[in-house]
Design a protein around this motif. Structure first.
Motif, PDB file in Angstrom:
ATOM      1  N   GLU A   1       0.814  -1.210   0.000  1.00 22.27           N
ATOM      2  CA  GLU A   1       0.000   0.000   0.000  1.00 22.27           C
ATOM      3  C   GLU A   1       0.851   1.264   0.000  1.00 22.27           C
TER       4      GLU A   1
ATOM      5  N   ARG B   1       0.774   4.265  -2.871  1.00 23.49           N
ATOM      6  CA  ARG B   1       0.429   5.648  -2.536  1.00 23.49           C
ATOM      7  C   ARG B   1       1.470   6.631  -3.078  1.00 23.49           C
TER       8      ARG B   1
ATOM      9  N   TYR C   1     -10.947  -7.147  -9.021  1.00 19.71           N
ATOM     10  CA  TYR C   1     -11.761  -7.309  -7.822  1.00 19.71           C
ATOM     11  C   TYR C   1     -12.146  -8.776  -7.706  1.00 19.71           C
TER      12      TYR C   1
ATOM     13  N   PRO D   1      -4.837   1.178  -1.881  1.00 18.23           N
ATOM     14  CA  PRO D   1      -5.310   2.394  -1.202  1.00 18.23           C
ATOM     15  C   PRO D   1      -6.624   2.910  -1.793  1.00 18.23           C
ATOM     16  N   ASP D   2      -7.425   3.521  -0.938  1.00 20.98           N
ATOM     17  CA  ASP D   2      -8.639   4.178  -1.414  1.00 20.98           C
ATOM     18  C   ASP D   2      -8.251   5.296  -2.373  1.00 20.98           C
ATOM     19  N   PHE D   3      -9.093   5.524  -3.357  1.00 20.40           N
ATOM     20  CA  PHE D   3      -8.850   6.630  -4.283  1.00 20.40           C
ATOM     21  C   PHE D   3     -10.180   7.268  -4.644  1.00 20.40           C
ATOM     22  N   ASP D   4     -10.142   8.521  -5.016  1.00 17.88           N
ATOM     23  CA  ASP D   4     -11.347   9.260  -5.370  1.00 17.88           C
ATOM     24  C   ASP D   4     -11.732   8.899  -6.804  1.00 17.88           C
ATOM     25  N   ARG D   5     -12.770   8.115  -6.943  1.00 14.83           N
ATOM     26  CA  ARG D   5     -13.186   7.674  -8.278  1.00 14.83           C
ATOM     27  C   ARG D   5     -13.647   8.832  -9.156  1.00 14.83           C
TER      28      ARG D   5
END
Length: 69
Positions: free
Chosen positions: A6, A10, A23, A36-40
């Motif tokens: 991760e 990043r 997925y 990591p989370d990301f802004d779609r």
């Protein structure tokens, strides 16, 4: 191409010109690192492909950044 944990992901995220994400509908015990989370909203989905229908279900999704569209 970068493969890694991760923290590595990043660090290079802002330089990426595409994301290819798989997925899997699968739970693995003891997992401690994730993508990591990301802004779609910053990315455009350009492809979605089912790689596997049987359990575990697997889908490939390709994104490109909004700055390239």
């Amino acid at each position: 191409m970068v493969f890694g944990g991760e923290q590595i992901l990043r660090q290079i995220f802002s330089a990426a010109d595409r994301l290819l994400l798989s997925y899997l509908d699968l739970k693995i015990e003891g997992t401690d690192a994730f993508f990591p989370d990301f802004d779609r909203a910053d990315w455009t989905e350009v492809r979605r492909e089912k790689l596997r229908i049987d359990d575990p279900n697997c889908v490939l999704i390709e994104y490109i950044p909004q700055r390239l569209t």
